[in-house]
Design a protein around this motif. Structure first.
Motif, PDB file in Angstrom:
ATOM      1  N   ALA A 134       7.425  -5.300 -13.122  1.00 43.07           N
ATOM      2  CA  ALA A 134       6.711  -4.612 -14.192  1.00 43.07           C
ATOM      3  C   ALA A 134       6.459  -3.128 -13.939  1.00 43.07           C
ATOM      4  O   ALA A 134       6.726  -2.307 -14.811  1.00 43.07           O
ATOM      5  CB  ALA A 134       5.410  -5.347 -14.487  1.00 43.07           C
ATOM      6  N   PRO A 135       5.957  -2.737 -12.761  1.00 42.31           N
ATOM      7  CA  PRO A 135       5.670  -1.307 -12.573  1.00 42.31           C
ATOM      8  C   PRO A 135       6.925  -0.434 -12.658  1.00 42.31           C
ATOM      9  O   PRO A 135       6.865   0.693 -13.141  1.00 42.31           O
ATOM     10  CB  PRO A 135       5.039  -1.236 -11.174  1.00 42.31           C
ATOM     11  CG  PRO A 135       5.308  -2.546 -10.540  1.00 42.31           C
ATOM     12  CD  PRO A 135       5.543  -3.539 -11.610  1.00 42.31           C
ATOM     13  N   THR A 151       4.183   4.858 -10.937  1.00 42.17           N
ATOM     14  CA  THR A 151       4.442   5.582  -9.688  1.00 42.17           C
ATOM     15  C   THR A 151       4.769   4.620  -8.550  1.00 42.17           C
ATOM     16  O   THR A 151       4.555   3.410  -8.631  1.00 42.17           O
ATOM     17  CB  THR A 151       3.211   6.397  -9.264  1.00 42.17           C
ATOM     18  OG1 THR A 151       2.164   5.458  -8.990  1.00 42.17           O
ATOM     19  CG2 THR A 151       2.806   7.368 -10.329  1.00 42.17           C
ATOM     20  N   LEU A 152       5.285   5.223  -7.501  1.00 37.19           N
ATOM     21  CA  LEU A 152       5.671   4.436  -6.339  1.00 37.19           C
ATOM     22  C   LEU A 152       4.463   3.720  -5.751  1.00 37.19           C
ATOM     23  O   LEU A 152       4.532   2.564  -5.343  1.00 37.19           O
ATOM     24  CB  LEU A 152       6.289   5.369  -5.292  1.00 37.19           C
ATOM     25  CG  LEU A 152       7.242   4.688  -4.296  1.00 37.19           C
ATOM     26  CD1 LEU A 152       8.412   4.068  -5.034  1.00 37.19           C
ATOM     27  CD2 LEU A 152       7.714   5.697  -3.257  1.00 37.19           C
ATOM     28  N   ALA A 153       3.324   4.423  -5.742  1.00 40.31           N
ATOM     29  CA  ALA A 153       2.111   3.840  -5.173  1.00 40.31           C
ATOM     30  C   ALA A 153       1.691   2.607  -5.964  1.00 40.31           C
ATOM     31  O   ALA A 153       1.325   1.582  -5.394  1.00 40.31           O
ATOM     32  CB  ALA A 153       0.982   4.867  -5.169  1.00 40.31           C
ATOM     33  N   GLU A 154       1.785   2.715  -7.291  1.00 42.24           N
ATOM     34  CA  GLU A 154       1.413   1.566  -8.119  1.00 42.24           C
ATOM     35  C   GLU A 154       2.373   0.407  -7.906  1.00 42.24           C
ATOM     36  O   GLU A 154       1.971  -0.754  -7.878  1.00 42.24           O
ATOM     37  CB  GLU A 154       1.404   1.979  -9.599  1.00 42.24           C
ATOM     38  CG  GLU A 154       0.151   2.744  -9.985  1.00 42.24           C
ATOM     39  CD  GLU A 154       0.310   3.427 -11.320  1.00 42.24           C
ATOM     40  OE1 GLU A 154       1.397   3.972 -11.580  1.00 42.24           O
ATOM     41  OE2 GLU A 154      -0.651   3.423 -12.103  1.00 42.24           O
ATOM     42  N   THR A 155       3.653   0.764  -7.776  1.00 39.45           N
ATOM     43  CA  THR A 155       4.655  -0.274  -7.525  1.00 39.45           C
ATOM     44  C   THR A 155       4.340  -0.980  -6.222  1.00 39.45           C
ATOM     45  O   THR A 155       4.377  -2.206  -6.140  1.00 39.45           O
ATOM     46  CB  THR A 155       6.055   0.356  -7.426  1.00 39.45           C
ATOM     47  OG1 THR A 155       6.259   1.168  -8.566  1.00 39.45           O
ATOM     48  CG2 THR A 155       7.127  -0.720  -7.363  1.00 39.45           C
ATOM     49  N   TRP A 156       4.026  -0.225  -5.209  1.00 40.22           N
ATOM     50  CA  TRP A 156       3.711  -0.800  -3.905  1.00 40.22           C
ATOM     51  C   TRP A 156       2.476  -1.692  -4.003  1.00 40.22           C
ATOM     52  O   TRP A 156       2.425  -2.784  -3.456  1.00 40.22           O
ATOM     53  CB  TRP A 156       3.499   0.318  -2.883  1.00 40.22           C
ATOM     54  CG  TRP A 156       2.976  -0.217  -1.577  1.00 40.22           C
ATOM     55  CD1 TRP A 156       1.758  -0.007  -1.035  1.00 40.22           C
ATOM     56  CD2 TRP A 156       3.675  -1.079  -0.685  1.00 40.22           C
ATOM     57  NE1 TRP A 156       1.637  -0.690   0.138  1.00 40.22           N
ATOM     58  CE2 TRP A 156       2.813  -1.372   0.382  1.00 40.22           C
ATOM     59  CE3 TRP A 156       4.951  -1.663  -0.684  1.00 40.22           C
ATOM     60  CZ2 TRP A 156       3.157  -2.195   1.435  1.00 40.22           C
ATOM     61  CZ3 TRP A 156       5.302  -2.489   0.369  1.00 40.22           C
ATOM     62  CH2 TRP A 156       4.417  -2.741   1.415  1.00 40.22           C
TER      63      TRP A 156
END
Lengths: 292, 502, 214
Positions: free
Chosen positions: B274-275, B281-286
């Protein structure tokens, strides 16, 4: 010797047959509908088969019911256009309409505008019926219905977590998913789970049918009301069956007066519904984390 | 030298596994949460004596569907597997096959249900794909281990295909046939359980009947299923196979259509995390990923391993207890007959169905899962080593009773036994994961939940994690077998181990 | 002690012994000689079949358990003399006094250093001596040994046979080595095509007399 092996010719034949079989189906425009398997799964065909006949007579086209094993599978079938019309729960309907552009909620049961979930408990727990939230359920074993159910999972989970300020996994000793409402009742009645959440219509229907042993299990709390089940139809049906088709289907549903057929749902009558009626469900699902 | 008695490496490894199993018990949830489990068991048992055939047409339909999916899935799988076996020395093919094999048929079915919905292709691919990967491996082993002298004796200017058909296939044919027939039996079981996730096979009726406690219907279905499996060699005839293969597509055909739009959407949208899909952002994906990993994957992995290790030890114990039932060194003909019947019923019933039965009786703790895995796999291993023990000859003055069991039989069989058990290890793991669908908190529980909540991206990641876990255990099992020099020598065609390879 | 009268026996459905009359008294040491296929092994099996109680056996194929140690394979000879639980504990942790008894026997057979090695790791001759060790440990009233020294060298053969002669009073040996038969046994039975064709004290026989059987 080699003839026992499946040769490429066999495979080719098989593929031809397979695709001709599916190609054939495209030509006759059968309207396919399905419904979430919310109670007794052995009788799904009996339950909805007659609805197909009714719709077919009303609409003048072949209508077929396909039984489906899970709530998610109905959503998927609807999304994949393998089902064009479905009797959804509140949550599954919202999920489906998010995924199929222009699909519309067209009808709901009279009772669905003010639906409820009953929290039921086995008498061994000593829990008593009350108007206030029964905080005594903490530490008990608890079962929902299906993972994708509105009345069996989404709303009870929401109200319980609201009242207890904790996640369900932290409130109960054990959390299970019975699969459907009838099963929830029988599990709580047998004591396999001490407490459960059940669709109030299924509870009342089974109570009336004498299937519930009230000396063992009873309702201890009723949730506030919320909108639930509805008929949802795909937006592209008018293209296939002609302009105004979805209105015809809606009319046919609102016109359904046969008490025997209505009892299958079980509802007293169908009334008009629209997508926005289900905004509260969407909001709740987002809060619980069932919809992003 | 050797003044102190030392146990063999196999012995030490066995104890290590037992210790891990016992340690796992600490983390296992083994509570019987049904108040009247014996009441329910009694009802189930009584159903055996009053099988309900009133829905004969529905039952017949379920069986035709089960058969058709099995035959077509296995046929397609064996054909594809054979072609893959020819290029199995390519690393990419080997690795892909290992990965595909590591995902259970039911998970494949859940994936294909999203892509093809109720179209028959869902069931065909759910069986055909993992079976093709298994066929590829075993066929490649048969080709590898077969006698190549005839091939070398053939002229240089003979085409590869001609020389294959003249110099290799005739000798290997029996091996291919034995294994393929064995897999057809597995295919029937796979096909049956696909019904549990909504295909119109046996499992569909079976789970519905169970759900409502209609045990007479349950027995009607189960008895017919045993009959079908027991009679397999009578109805699988070379001359009949083309008939089956031509008839089967008509049986499984339905009005569903495949929309290529859906197929494309599944791969380009649904399974994209989903992210990433939403361009976050990468941080949210992580964060999204680590949240999934910590709250679902990790507990899922832990529970899957706990269940696997306990089930493995109990499986071993049961196999060692049950094998004498069919060994001529312990029982007379009548006794062995009863033993055979018991083992046949247990190994013909898929773990999934056994688990389902016990779950209805005892509630969703690990107990029913352990019982199901151990009974099914224990019966398979018990059968194999029991058969092997019957082939052995003992000294005229060999001990009797328990002395015979511990001093003569078990030491002789132990290597075989461990080899089979380590083969089943990976299978038990795969099944442990899948039993989560029934409500035990293994990986399958989280995968099923993600699918029920329509989060296919999460489901996909969890399935990949499950597959990797499987590949890992498979590698560990291979290492242990090599380290302990375990070979199985029960010949089921090619002097190969493949009768237990899945 | 052993009394066979007009006995016949079959091996794999073929009659291999005919009209066997044999009387053996306690303390006799018999050698069965004859070509391979003459019925020696079948006669040994026949005697065991009739007199299984308290009889020690060294079969031609040893019948050892490859994955058990030399010690355990020897101990098997006395399984029936101990309780099952004693036997089971012994499997997991050998009883020291049993180990000492077994060790004494193994020393005489030059196997002492291999006492805790799995039999599967031993050479053919060593395995044969383990089979002998088991019979010596069992120490029955009667020894039935089928070619107990076929895989060991000449020097060791004599030592092994000496151990057996000292260990048992009544012995029936199948031996293809005529010289060893004459040297160690006091009565020679010659077999040919499943019949007894010779039965005389060894003192009255020479190597030449026996060669006619071969």
């Amino acid at each position: 010797m080699f003839k026992t092996k499946i040769t490429p010719i066999h495979l080719f034949l098989f593929l031809v047959l397979l695709f001709s079989a599916s190609a054939q189906a495209v030509s006759d425009k059968t309207l396919v509908f399905s419904a979430i398997p919310d109670q007794d799964e052995t009788r799904l065909k009996e339950r909805f088969g007659d609805i197909a006949t009714y719709l077919s007579n009303k609409l003048g086209i072949p209508v077929k019911y396909v039984p489906v094993k899970s709530y998610a599978a109905v959503v998927t079938a609807f999304r994949n256009n393998q089902v064009q019309l479905a009797w959804f729960g509140g949550l599954s309907g919202v999920q489906a309409r998010l995924r199929v552009k222009d699909s519309q909620a067209i009808a709901q049961g009279v009772e669905d505008t003010t639906f409820r979930t009953y929290i039921i408990a086995n008498h061994s727990t000593g829990l008593k019926a009350s108007d206030d939230f029964p905080t005594g359920i903490a530490g008990k074993t608890f079962t929902f219905g299906s993972k994708g159910s509105t009345s069996g999972r989404l709303m009870p989970q929401y109200y319980i977590e609201q009242a207890m300020h904790k996640k369900v996994n932290d409130i109960f000793k054990r959390v299970g998913f019975s699969g459907n409402h009838s099963k929830t009742i029988s599990l709580v009645q047998s004591g396999a789970y001490e407490v459960g959440a059940v669709n109030f219509k299924v509870w009342e229907k089974e109570l009336k049918a004498g299937k519930i042993d009230t000396s063992k299990v009873s309702v201890i709390w009723k949730t506030p009301t919320y909108p639930d089940y509805q008929w949802t139809i795909r937006g592209d049906v008018d293209k296939v069956w002609g302009k105004g088709f979805s209105d015809k289907v809606k009319a046919a549903l609102l016109d359904l007066k046969d008490p025997d057929l209505l009892e299958r749902f079980p509802r007293s009558a169908f009334i008009s519904a629209k997508n926005s009626d289900y905004q509260p469900i969407l909001d709740t699902a987002k809060k619980i984390g069932l919809i992003d | 030298m050797n003044t102190v008695y030392r146990h063999s490496r196999a012995w030490n490894v066995s104890w290590l596994f037992v210790l891990i199993g016992v340690f796992s018990l600490v983390f296992a949830d083994l509570e019987v949460i049904s108040l009247e489990p014996w009441q329910e068991l009694k009802r189930l048992f009584l159903g055996l004596f009053s099988p309900d055939w009133t829905n004969a047409s529905e039952i017949a339909q379920a069986f035709l569907q089960t058969l058709s999916f099995a035959i077509l899935g296995v046929a397609g799988g064996s054909l594809a597997g054979f072609l893959l076996a020819l290029v199995f020395h390519w690393r990419l093919v080997r690795v892909s096959c290992a990965f595909i094999r590591a995902i259970h048929e039911l998970f494949w079915a859940l994936i294909f249900l999203q892509i093809f919905g109720l179209h028959p292709l869902t069931g065909l691919l759910a069986i055909g794909l993992p079976y093709a990967a298994t066929f590829a491996k075993i066929y490649a082993e048969i080709l590898e281990e077969g006698d190549k002298s005839a091939l070398q004796a053939i002229g240089h200017n003979v085409s590869t295909i001609s020389s294959f058909f003249y110099a290799r296939l005739p000798d290997l044919w029996a091996h291919f046939k034995t294994y393929t027939l064995y897999r057809l039996e597995c295919g029937l079981r796979s096909s049956a359980i696909l019904g549990f996730v909504g295909l119109p096979t046996l499992g569909y009726s079976l789970s519905s009947a169970f759900m409502e406690g209609h045990y007479s219907v349950v027995w009607a279905l189960l008895l017919l299923f045993y009959l079908l499996i027991a009679s397999i060699r009578y109805w699988v005839r070379p001359a009949l196979l083309p008939v089956y293969i031509i008839a089967a597509p008509f049986i499984i055909a339905n009005d569903s259509q495949i929309s290529f739009e859906n197929v494309a959407r599944f791969f380009t949208e649904d399974i994209i995390p989903a992210p990433i899909r939403n361009g976050e952002t990468l941080a949210e994906t992580w964060h999204w990923f680590s949240d999934l990993f910590m709250t679902q994957a990790l507990p899922g992995i832990a529970n899957t391993l706990v269940l696997t290790q306990i089930a493995l030890v109990v499986t071993g114990a049961l196999a060692l207890i049950m094998f004498p039932l069919i060994s001529r060194h312990f029982f007379q003909r009548t006794g062995r007959g009863i033993g055979h019947l018991l083992l046949v019923v247990m190994r013909s019933t898929p773990e999934y169905i056994l688990a389902y039965i016990f779950l209805q009786l005892w509630g969703p703790s690990m107990l029913p899962a352990i019982a199901a895995l151990a009974l099914h796999n224990g019966a398979i291993i018990g059968h194999l080593i029991g058969r092997y023990s019957t082939e052995m000859t003992l000294r005229l003055d060999a001990a009797v009773g328990l002395n015979r069991y511990f001093y003569e039989m078990v030491p002789r069989l132990y290597g075989q036994f461990l080899a089979f058990l380590f083969y089943r290890w990976e299978i038990i793991l795969r099944e442990s994961a899948i039993l989560g669908i029934l409500g035990i908190a293994t990986l399958g529980f989280y995968i099923d939940s993600s699918i029920q909540e329509l989060y296919f991206d999460k489901a996909m990641i969890l399935i990949v994690i499950t597959a990797l876990l499987n590949v890992g255990v498979d590698a560990l099992s291979r290492y242990l077998r090599a380290r302990l020099r375990l070979r199985t020598s029960v010949d089921c065609g090619a002097g190969n181990d493949y009768c237990t390879a899945k | 002690m052993i009394q066979l009268q007009a006995e016949t026996a079959s091996y794999r459905g073929v009659k291999t012994l005919h009209d066997i009359d044999l009387h053996i008294t306690k303390g006799e040491k018999l050698a069965l000689v004859g070509q391979s296929g003459s019925g020696k092994s079948t006669l040994i099996k026949l005697i065991y079949d009739r007199y299984p109680v308290d009889t020690s056996l060294v079969p031609q194929d040893y019948g050892l358990v490859q994955h058990l140690s030399v010690y355990h394979n020897t101990y098997i000879g006395r399984l029936d003399q101990f309780s099952t639980w004693y036997n089971l504990v012994n499997l997991i942790r050998p009883w020291p006094d049993q180990v000492n008894k077994v060790r004494a026997i193994l020393t005489g057979l030059q196997l002492e250093e291999h006492i805790f090695r799995p039999v599967g790791e031993l050479s053919g001759g060593q395995k044969q001596r383990v089979a002998v060790a088991r019979s010596l440990f069992q120490k029955g009233q009667l020894l039935l040994a089928d070619e107990p020294v076929s895989s060991v060298d000449e020097q060791q053969s004599k030592e092994v046979l000496k151990q057996l002669m000292d260990g048992f009073s009544t012995i029936v040996l199948a031996l293809h080595d005529i010289q060893l038969a004459l040297a160690f046994c006091d009565r020679i039975i010659g077999l040919e095509n499943g019949r007894i064709v010779l039965d005389r004290p060894s003192k009255s026989l020479s190597t030449q007399d026996l060669l006619s059987l071969y």
